[in-house]
Design a protein around this motif. Structure first.
Motif, PDB file in Angstrom:
ATOM      1  N   PRO A   1     -50.793 -29.249  26.277  1.00 40.37           N
ATOM      2  CA  PRO A   1     -50.376 -30.091  27.405  1.00 40.37           C
ATOM      3  C   PRO A   1     -49.776 -31.436  26.977  1.00 40.37           C
ATOM      4  O   PRO A   1     -49.927 -31.858  25.838  1.00 40.37           O
ATOM      5  CB  PRO A   1     -51.686 -30.301  28.168  1.00 40.37           C
ATOM      6  N   TRP A   2     -49.094 -32.080  27.960  1.00 43.72           N
ATOM      7  CA  TRP A   2     -48.449 -33.375  27.750  1.00 43.72           C
ATOM      8  C   TRP A   2     -49.235 -34.476  28.445  1.00 43.72           C
ATOM      9  O   TRP A   2     -49.835 -34.246  29.490  1.00 43.72           O
ATOM     10  CB  TRP A   2     -47.036 -33.367  28.351  1.00 43.72           C
ATOM     11  N   THR A   3     -49.196 -35.694  27.899  1.00 42.56           N
ATOM     12  CA  THR A   3     -49.711 -36.867  28.619  1.00 42.56           C
ATOM     13  C   THR A   3     -48.707 -38.007  28.442  1.00 42.56           C
ATOM     14  O   THR A   3     -47.983 -38.055  27.451  1.00 42.56           O
ATOM     15  CB  THR A   3     -51.082 -37.350  28.074  1.00 42.56           C
ATOM     16  N   THR A   4     -48.669 -38.888  29.428  1.00 40.38           N
ATOM     17  CA  THR A   4     -47.793 -40.063  29.345  1.00 40.38           C
ATOM     18  C   THR A   4     -48.612 -41.296  29.671  1.00 40.38           C
ATOM     19  O   THR A   4     -49.258 -41.360  30.709  1.00 40.38           O
ATOM     20  CB  THR A   4     -46.635 -39.953  30.366  1.00 40.38           C
ATOM     21  N   LYS A   5     -48.613 -42.270  28.736  1.00 40.87           N
ATOM     22  CA  LYS A   5     -49.306 -43.540  28.977  1.00 40.87           C
ATOM     23  C   LYS A   5     -48.332 -44.653  28.691  1.00 40.87           C
ATOM     24  O   LYS A   5     -47.777 -44.706  27.601  1.00 40.87           O
ATOM     25  CB  LYS A   5     -50.502 -43.684  28.024  1.00 40.87           C
ATOM     26  N   GLN A   6     -48.118 -45.536  29.654  1.00 35.36           N
ATOM     27  CA  GLN A   6     -47.217 -46.685  29.464  1.00 35.36           C
ATOM     28  C   GLN A   6     -45.895 -46.265  28.822  1.00 35.36           C
ATOM     29  O   GLN A   6     -45.450 -46.831  27.833  1.00 35.36           O
ATOM     30  CB  GLN A   6     -47.889 -47.755  28.595  1.00 35.36           C
ATOM     31  N   ASN A   7     -45.316 -45.209  29.390  1.00 33.38           N
ATOM     32  CA  ASN A   7     -44.018 -44.731  28.911  1.00 33.38           C
ATOM     33  C   ASN A   7     -44.058 -44.190  27.480  1.00 33.38           C
ATOM     34  O   ASN A   7     -43.038 -44.107  26.799  1.00 33.38           O
ATOM     35  CB  ASN A   7     -42.970 -45.851  28.997  1.00 33.38           C
ATOM     36  N   GLN A   8     -45.243 -43.842  27.022  1.00 35.63           N
ATOM     37  CA  GLN A   8     -45.367 -43.210  25.714  1.00 35.63           C
ATOM     38  C   GLN A   8     -45.788 -41.764  25.929  1.00 35.63           C
ATOM     39  O   GLN A   8     -46.681 -41.487  26.714  1.00 35.63           O
ATOM     40  CB  GLN A   8     -46.409 -43.942  24.871  1.00 35.63           C
ATOM     41  N   PHE A   9     -45.139 -40.881  25.204  1.00 35.92           N
ATOM     42  CA  PHE A   9     -45.354 -39.455  25.417  1.00 35.92           C
ATOM     43  C   PHE A   9     -46.186 -38.868  24.277  1.00 35.92           C
ATOM     44  O   PHE A   9     -45.898 -39.105  23.107  1.00 35.92           O
ATOM     45  CB  PHE A   9     -44.007 -38.733  25.494  1.00 35.92           C
TER      46      PHE A   9
END
Length: 242
Positions: A123-131
């Motif tokens: 799966p993918w996660t995005t935090k503060q425009n970081q992938f």
């Protein structure tokens, strides 16, 4: 420095500790740079229990020359390989009164520059425009992590604890650890020393009980190219220094 023993230990156990990599003077210079930064950026996370800076080498470029001293360059070349480059960096500060502890886990994601649909990535996660994404196993198995210790660290101020040899067992869910067959080891590291580990080793840390801080610079390296248009988000720092 006999690096072959350390290389063997990483292959067999999943980690090694090498002390005396940085002088007190080098550590003080790093601490000074970190103390003087603007902490309001969105890549910085601050709470009572933890201060963290993501994309650390990108955010604080003036620290790169201090980190990549001759000892570290030799370790990267001789233990990892000629073509290894930085793919991720984080600074962790676990303050003296920290109640923050980390349960056993593997580091299963890599930091990349964008989100695109790829087979076996997710799966993918995005935090503060970081992938971040979980890649195929062979990419995770290729990564080495160096943890630079700016303070003496033992079991009383959050030294990492690891499950020996768990890095060679693929994806290993912490809830399935069988303590009748597994062995836990505490990784004490002196100020100015480093721990090298494979991200698939099961690791965690306890709360601080001795009132001493634990500051660590965590840097991940790989020599693999990612598929299609996907790029490592922090590539380039170390390559420019060689």
């Amino acid at each position: 420095m006999n690096l072959q023993n350390h290389k063997n230990s990483i292959q067999e156990n999943g980690f090694t500790v090498i002390n005396n990599i940085f002088s007190n003077e080098e550590i003080e210079k790093m601490s000074e740079v970190i103390q003087n930064i603007d902490t309001s950026k969105e890549t910085f996370r601050k709470s009572e229990d933890l201060f963290a800076i993501r994309q650390f080498l990108k955010e604080i470029p003036e620290i790169n020359e201090l980190i990549f001293n001759e000892n570290i360059k030799m370790i990267i070349k001789e233990i990892f390989g000629e073509k290894y480059f930085v793919v991720k960096s984080i600074y962790f500060d676990k303050p003296e009164k920290s109640n923050w502890y980390v349960a056993y886990h593997q580091d299963l994601t890599i930091s990349v520059d964008k989100k695109i649909e790829l087979p076996d990535f997710g799966p993918w996660t995005t935090k503060q425009n970081q992938f971040a994404v979980q890649p195929p196993l062979n990419i995770l198995e290729n990564v080495f992590t160096i943890r630079i210790h700016l303070d003496d660290t033992d079991e009383n101020n959050g030294a990492l604890k690891v499950v020996l040899k768990s890095h060679s067992k693929g994806i290993y869910r912490p809830e399935t650890i069988d303590w009748t067959v597994e062995t836990e080891s505490i990784c004490n590291v002196e100020k100015g020393g480093i721990m090298i580990m494979k991200p698939l080793i099961l690791h965690g840390s306890n709360r601080t009980t001795n009132g001493k801080k634990r500051r660590v610079i965590h840097i991940e390296f790989s020599d693999m190219e990612l598929p299609e248009e996907l790029n490592w988000s922090e590539r380039g720092v170390f390559e420019k220094m060689n």
